[in-house]
Structures are given as structure tokens and as C-alpha cells.
Design a protein around this motif. Structure first.
Motif, short mmCIF file in Angstrom:
data_model
loop_
_atom_site.label_atom_id
_atom_site.label_comp_id
_atom_site.label_asym_id
_atom_site.label_seq_id
_atom_site.Cartn_x
_atom_site.Cartn_y
_atom_site.Cartn_z
N ASP A 72 0.84 -1.21 0.00
CA ASP A 72 0.00 0.00 0.00
C ASP A 72 0.87 1.26 0.00
O ASP A 72 0.52 2.26 -0.59
CB ASP A 72 -0.90 0.01 1.25
CG ASP A 72 -2.11 -0.87 1.01
OD1 ASP A 72 -2.36 -1.16 -0.18
OD2 ASP A 72 -2.76 -1.27 1.99
N ARG A 73 1.97 1.15 0.72
CA ARG A 73 2.82 2.32 0.95
C ARG A 73 3.44 2.87 -0.33
O ARG A 73 3.63 4.08 -0.46
CB ARG A 73 3.94 1.91 1.91
CG ARG A 73 3.68 2.42 3.30
CD ARG A 73 4.96 2.78 3.91
NE ARG A 73 5.48 1.58 4.59
CZ ARG A 73 6.71 1.48 5.07
NH1 ARG A 73 7.55 2.45 4.89
NH2 ARG A 73 7.10 0.41 5.71
N THR B 152 2.42 6.08 -2.18
CA THR B 152 2.45 7.38 -1.51
C THR B 152 3.70 8.16 -1.95
O THR B 152 4.72 7.57 -2.28
CB THR B 152 2.50 7.18 0.03
OG1 THR B 152 1.67 6.07 0.34
CG2 THR B 152 2.00 8.40 0.75
N ARG C 29 -0.82 6.61 -9.48
CA ARG C 29 -2.09 6.53 -8.76
C ARG C 29 -2.95 7.75 -9.06
O ARG C 29 -4.15 7.64 -9.33
CB ARG C 29 -1.87 6.43 -7.25
CG ARG C 29 -3.18 6.21 -6.51
CD ARG C 29 -3.02 5.94 -5.07
NE ARG C 29 -2.51 7.12 -4.36
CZ ARG C 29 -2.42 7.18 -3.04
NH1 ARG C 29 -2.76 6.14 -2.31
NH2 ARG C 29 -1.95 8.26 -2.46
N ARG D 168 -8.53 2.60 -10.70
CA ARG D 168 -7.97 2.17 -9.43
C ARG D 168 -6.66 1.47 -9.74
O ARG D 168 -6.54 0.82 -10.80
CB ARG D 168 -8.95 1.16 -8.83
CG ARG D 168 -8.90 0.93 -7.35
CD ARG D 168 -10.18 0.18 -6.93
NE ARG D 168 -10.21 -1.18 -7.43
CZ ARG D 168 -9.53 -2.20 -6.88
NH1 ARG D 168 -8.77 -2.00 -5.82
NH2 ARG D 168 -9.61 -3.42 -7.37
N TRP E 205 -3.42 -1.10 -8.04
CA TRP E 205 -2.96 -1.93 -6.92
C TRP E 205 -1.86 -2.88 -7.41
O TRP E 205 -1.62 -2.96 -8.61
CB TRP E 205 -4.13 -2.69 -6.30
CG TRP E 205 -4.75 -3.77 -7.16
CD1 TRP E 205 -4.53 -5.10 -7.05
CD2 TRP E 205 -5.68 -3.60 -8.23
NE1 TRP E 205 -5.26 -5.78 -7.96
CE2 TRP E 205 -6.00 -4.89 -8.71
CE3 TRP E 205 -6.28 -2.49 -8.83
CZ2 TRP E 205 -6.87 -5.11 -9.76
CZ3 TRP E 205 -7.17 -2.70 -9.89
CH2 TRP E 205 -7.46 -3.99 -10.34
#
Ligand code: ADP
Length: 668
Positions: free
Chosen positions: A612-613, A616, A638, A647, A649
Motif C-alpha cells: 500500500d505504501r 504514496t 495513482r 484504481r 494496486w
């Protein structure tokens, strides 16, 4: 509570009973009418039976009279002969024959007349067929002697038989003893006997006893005058067992019993009774049909009423539990309003809206609009008008509602139906959401502005610092001590890095500047552009890139899509394993309304916990010493994917490789 439950139980019981009641009544009517008809039939049968007996009795008495006459007359005649003998104190045989011939001529049922002197037969008429009897002493005839002896000793006539005759036929034999009085007043002495043989068939025929002609079945018994206990004389003995009408036939000595029933028996005798029974049965059947027909009709009606009541109950429950207010009004006056309607205008429970004016509840500014809609609905039954209306609740608050109005028929006349949904809360929430969105947008813009200004305006002073630090490096290298040289080198590196980061930040903050709506784009084009841009890196690393299948057409901004591919494929090359030829597969699969693109590599991979990180800003999993970079590539990806409505991932396994997925709206 108990009494309520009790009351309910009684009501349920009564309801059950009341459905069966018509059938019970019908059964009762049927039973009663059946009983009444049976009673009437029994009475009628009894009456008919009595009448039939009386009729039979009168017919029988006529028969009896004839029979008695036909039997007694010949015996009386022989009594006349006796009188003559007594009068003349004896009689010659010639005189007897003459007298007998006269008598026989008048009474042809007399077969013969015999005179005996003492117990010896001295003359018989007619003589020719009976000559053998002459001179016979009765005492030598055991079949005749008992009756003869009885007549002599009792001094009274004795009737014997009927007996069957040798020459055929049956005969009744009357024996009349003749005693002559003693002139001296002594005891009378026996002169002899007059016997008369009566031909029974003839007597019966003369009396009308003909089985074929008689309107009844007749039987006679009482041989030798023994009455009911005597043997059968005529007819079928069974008649005595079939509750016959009975009568006694009186003979000079003893009686016969006479019994009769109607021809064919009692039951067969009465045609009228059968008609009565038939009519009774028909009447009974009609009663059964009528009463049960009525019962079923009533039950069907009861059922219909119950069904209507149940369905009304259902509709009422539906109306009362509906979350919308339902109001029916005519000429602006409320005719019907459900519970929710009362709740909507906050009227106290128990207060009715019926009879109130609709417009009284409408917010003054909206009244004209509502009146117009009511008019439109009334004008055309097909019209359904809807829209927002504000009502004024009883507590003075304004209630915002959505109303649908249409024309309906109530009690046969047109009326207006309004379905009202209280949307105050929904509107409130909507307003709140809009407010939040606005403030979010504002702060976002502020932030973007800040990022832009910071990165843009910082560049200038930073360039200065970098320039001077580099100047320092160039001019004083080797002229100060070793530490000073190192420090200057660090400062140069730091400023370079900072310039890089600020450039990236500027880049990132400018992402949204170029706008325009997503359009149909064949993803193969942007992909090829990205691959062309990466040509040098691919050559250098020897990477093998494979595009699997056909790339789809999606809704996206072309330049942004190219940049997404560029970043993802660039990373796939960058994060390769030192000892392995990098292999990169690019493919897309359909998922509902979207296409999911995937970029899969066989590189170093990542710990799944950090997946997830990595999206960022400035987040990296690897040190700059091993892999160059600032940690902004995926953050940009993103932002761009989201900007195009999708989206992003990733899936990964350390040492195995990573796959990055992103979705975009399909163009079809
Ligand atoms: P940068 O590559 O400049 O460091 P990114 O935002 O592109 O920044 O990537 C963030 C981090 O995600 C990287 O530092 C790296 O640790 C990890 N990463 C990105 N792509 C891959 C990949 N294909 N394989 C393994 N790790 C990756």
C-alpha cells in the motif's frame, strides 16, 4: 390481556361456527322435513290400511252371508223333513223319496238325502247312484259312525266335513237326528237320521267363492265346524299368517274361520299410497336440494365477505405501515389520510386530517404551485405530476417533501391522490455533503497551490545555493583540509537531490493542470509510445517485453495513459534481478464495465505488507544506493489512474516478481 385473548378465542370460535351454521340449518331442515314427511306417510298409510280393512270386511261379510245361507238352507230343509216325520209319526220310504225329490229340485247343491231308521239306511235319494248304501248300518262304518253317534247322543244336528268323496269333489254332510215324541208323555224315541250331503264346490260357487273372480285372497278353515283350530277347507293357508281380516261363519253346529287379504297382499293393494310415497320422496329431495343449495350459497357469500374484509385489512395495514404519506382529496378537502400523513405534518396522534384543507398545510410560497398541480391532475387521468413541496408542520417547522399527484376514483367520483415523501433529512444530508465537498475542493486547491508555489518558488533560491556550493567545490577543492572537501561534496549532492525532488514535486503538482475529459482511446497507441521512450533502458538491460493479446479501447486521457505505462514498465526494468534477464508481460482482461491492465515482471519483488505504501509520495522500499529514484513514480501513477476514474494496486512476492494492475472504464 387474558380477557382479550379469551374474547379473540370466542370470536374465532364463533367465526368457525358461523361458517358451519348454514349447513347445520340445512341439515336440520332436511331432518325435520324428512321426519314430518315420514309421519305424514305413516298416518296416510295407516288411514289407507284401515280403509282397506274396512272395505275388505264389508266384502267379506257379504260373502259370509251368502255362504251361511247356502250352507244352512239345505240343512233347514232337512229339518222340514224331520218335522214331517215327527208330525206323521214316521215316514214311508216312498214318501221320503218323493219329498226328497222336491227338495233336491229346489236346492241343487244337495247331492243326496238319506233317511235311516235307527242306524240302518232305509232310503236314499237319488237312489240309482247310491243304491249300495241301502241297508247299511252306520255302526259298521267307522268313518261315519262318530258323527252319527254324536248327532244321536246330542240330539242336535251335526255338520261333518267337508270330506273328499270317492267319486270326486268334496261334500259336507249334515246329520239331523229324528226323535219321535212319546204320545204318553214319556221319553221321545229315536226314529232315525236324516243325512244331507251338500256338494261343496256348488255351495262355494253359489256363494261367489271363485279365486279368479274374487277381489281378495280368501281362506277358510274349520273342518267339522272346529273354527280356527280346524283343518283347511278352501284357499291358501298362508293367508291366515298375513294379518288378514277375519270373520266367523256360523254353522248349525260349530263355526268356520274365514280370512282375507287384498289380492297381492296389503302393500301391493294401494297404488295411491305409492303415489303419496313417491310425491313425498320428491318433496324431500326438493327440500334437501333447496336447503343445501341455500346453505352453500350463504357459505359462498360469507366467504366472499370474509375475503373482502381480509383484503381490506391487508390494504389498510399496507397503507398504515407505508413510509410515505398518502392523502386523497377532492376540491382541496382531505377525504383520506394515512398515519404517515399525520406524522408528516407532526399532528398529534389521534387528530384527524379528514375534512381539513390541503392548502392550509402548504408553505405559502408553494400554494399556487400545488393548486396548479392538483388542477392538472384532475384535468387528465393519465397525468402524474410530481415535484418538491414544502409543508408547514403543526409545530411551525417547514417540512420539505417530494409529492406525486394523480387522479383516482374514490367512491365513484374523481379525486386527487397525493403520495408525499418527507425528504427534509435527505435534503439536509445532501446540503451537508455539498458543503463538505466544496471545502475539500478548496483545501485541495490550496494544497496544490502550495505545492506548486513551494516547488516553483523554491527552485530559484535553491539554484543559487546549488550554484554557489558548486563554485565552492570547484574553487577550494584541495585548498582546505580533507573534511572540508567531503562536506562540500555532501552539500553539492544534497542540493542536487533537493533540486530533483523539487522538480518532481512541481511535476506532481502540475499533473492536474492539463485537463479535458477522458475519451475513447486505443490503449495500444500510448503503450507503444511508452515502449519507444524506454528503448534505451530496454537495450541496456536486455529486457524482453511481451504484449499478450489485443489491447482494448478504453475511456482515458491519452497522454496520461502513456505516462502510466511508462512509469510501470520503467519500474519493471529498474527493479530487475541482477542475475536474470528481465521479462515483462503486459496484458488486459475485461471485468464488468472496466478493463484491468496488468504489467507483470520477474524482478526483485516486494514484501506484500508494504504494497500500500509504495503509492504514496516519496515512499521507497529500496535505498538510493542500489536503485536510483525519488519515490514519486507510483504516486503519479495513482493520481493519473484516479483522474481517469480507475484504481491501481499491486501483487508481489520478494525474489519472484511483481504485477501492477490498474483499471480503466471500457469504451463500449
Ligand atoms: P522510485 O522508483 O522513484 O523509487 P516509485 O514510486 O516508482 O519510485 O516506486 C516506489 C517504490 O516501489 C520503489 O522505491 C521500489 O521500492 C518499489 N517498486 C516500484 N516498482 C517496483 C517493481 N516493479 N519491483 C519491485 N519494487 C518496485
Amino acid at each position: 390481556m387474558g380477557t382479550m385473548a379469551g374474547g379473540l378465542a370466542i370470536r374465532v370460535k364463533w367465526q368457525k361456527l358461523s361458517t358451519w351454521l348454514p349447513l347445520l340449518v340445512a341439515a336440520l331442515i332436511t331432518a325435520c322435513s324428512g321426519l314430518v314427511l315420514l309421519k305424514v306417510y305413516a298416518l296416510q298409510a295407516e288411514r289407507r290400511h284401515e280403509a282397506a280393512r274396512a272395505e275388505l270386511l264389508s266384502q267379506l261379510s257379504v260373502l259370509r252371508a251368502r255362504l251361511e245361507y247356502n250352507l244352512t238352507a239345505p240343512l233347514l230343509i232337512s229339518r222340514g223333513l224331520v218335522a214331517q216325520i215327527v208330525y206323521h209319526d214316521g215316514m214311508s220310504d216312498a214318501d221320503f223319496r218323493r219329498a226328497a225329490s222336491l227338495v233336491i229340485r229346489d236346492y241343487d247343491s244337495i247331492r243326496n238325502l238319506t233317511m235311516s231308521r235307527g242306524t240302518v239306511i232305509s232310503s236314499v235319494y237319488p237312489e240309482a247312484p247310491n243304491r249300495a248304501a241301502l241297508g247299511v248300518d252306520y255302526r259298521t262304518k267307522p268313518d261315519q259312525w262318530p258323527t252319527v253317534q254324536q248327532a244321536i247322543t246330542s240330539r242336535k244336528p251335526v255338520v261333518a266335513g267337508p270330506v273328499n268323496l270317492i267319486q270326486g269333489g268334496a261334500a259336507l254332510i249334515g246329520r239331523v237326528p229324528v226323535y219321535l215324541p212319546d204320545p204318553a208323555g214319556g221319553e221321545s224315541r229315536l226314529f232315525g237320521l236324516i243325512s244331507v250331503v251338500i256338494d261343496m264346490p256348488k255351495v262355494f260357487l253359489a256363494s261367489g267363492l271363485d279365486a279368479r273372480l274374487l277381489p281378495m285372497e280368501l281362506a277358510l278353515r274349520g273342518r267339522d265346524g272346529l273354527g280356527r283350530s280346524g283343518e283347511m277347507i278352501w284357499g291358501d293357508e298362508a293367508v291366515f299368517l298375513r294379518s288378514p281380516v277375519e270373520m266367523e261363519v256360523t254353522l248349525p253346529d260349530g263355526t268356520w274361520a274365514m280370512a282375507a287379504i287384498p289380492k297381492g297382499g296389503w302393500a301391493a293393494s294401494d297404488g295411491q299410497l305409492r303415489v303419496t310415497a313417491g310425491m313425498g320422496a320428491v318433496l324431500f329431495l326438493l327440500t334437501v336440494l333447496a336447503s343445501f343449495g341455500w346453505a352453500f350459497h350463504v357459505r359462498r357469500q360469507q366467504r366472499a365477505v370474509r375475503l373482502v374484509a381480509e383484503s381490506e385489512e391487508r390494504y389498510r395495514a399496507l397503507m398504515e405501515t407505508a413510509p410515505m404519506a398518502v392523502v386523497v382529496h377532492r376540491d382541496g378537502v382531505i377525504l383520506f389520510a394515512n398515519t404517515q400523513a399525520t406524522r408528516t405534518v407532526r399532528a398529534p396522534a389521534g387528530e384527524t386530517l379528514i375534512g381539513r384543507k390541503v392548502l392550509d398545510f402548504v408553505f405559502p410560497d408553494d400554494r399556487a404551485d400545488v393548486a396548479a398541480r392538483m388542477g392538472a391532475a384532475m384535468a387528465d387521468p393519465e397525468t402524474v405530476v410530481g415535484g418538491p413541496v414544502r409543508y408547514v408542520a403543526r409545530d411551525g417547522r417547514v417540512v420539505e417533501c417530494e409529492v406525486i399527484t394523480t387522479r383516482v376514483t374514490l367512491d365513484g367520483e374523481p379525486a386527487v391522490l397525493s403520495v408525499v415523501l418527507d425528504v427534509s433529512q435527505r435534503n439536509q444530508a445532501e446540503r451537508e455533503r455539498e458543503r463538505l465537498l466544496e471545502s475539500l475542493q478548496r483545501s485541495n486547491e490550496d494544497l496544490q497551490q502550495f505545492a506548486y508555489i513551494a516547488s516553483h518558488d523554491l527552485q530559484e533560491p535553491l539554484r543559487n545555493v546549488a550554484g554557489y556550493v558548486q563554485l565552492l567545490g570547484r574553487r577550494y577543492r584541495g585548498r582546505l583540509d580533507k573534511d572540508a572537501d567531503d562536506f562540500i561534496a555532501f552539500a553539492v549532492q544534497g542540493t542536487k537531490r533537493m533540486q530533483e525532488m523539487i522538480a518532481n514535486l512541481l511535476d506532481y503538482s502540475l499533473l492536474h493542470r492539463e485537463d479535458g475529459e477522458p475519451a475513447c482511446v486505443d490503449s495500444r497507441g500510448p503503450l507503444d509510445e511508452a515502449l519507444a521512450d524506454l528503448g534505451a533502458a530496454m537495450d541496456e538491460s536486455g529486457a524482453v517485453v511481451e504484449v499478450v493479446g489485443v489491447m482494448p479501447v478504453v475511456l482515458a486521457r491519452r497522454v496520461e495513459l502513456a505516462r502510466i505505462f511508462l512509469n510501470l514498465i520503467g519500474n519493471a526494468i529498474k527493479y530487475r534481478r541482477a542475475d536474470t534477464v528481465p521479462r515483462i508481460r503486459i496484458f488486459a482482461r475485461r471485468d464488468g464495465l472496466t478493463w484491468v491492465f496488468s504489467v507483470a515482471d520477474n524482478g526483485i519483488g516486494m514484501e506484500p505488507a508494504y504494497l500500500d505504501r509504495i503509492f504514496t509520495l516519496f515512499q521507497r522500499l529500496h535505498s538510493r544506493e542500489t536503485y536510483d529514484g525519488t519515490g514519486i513514480g507510483l504516486a503519479i501513477c495513482r493520481k493519473l489512474v484516479q483522474h481517469n476514474g480507475g484504481r491501481i494496486w499491486a501483487e508481489s512476492e520478494p525474489g519472484q516478481g511483481s504485477t501492477f494492475h490498474f483499471s480503466l472504464q471500457a469504451a463500449d
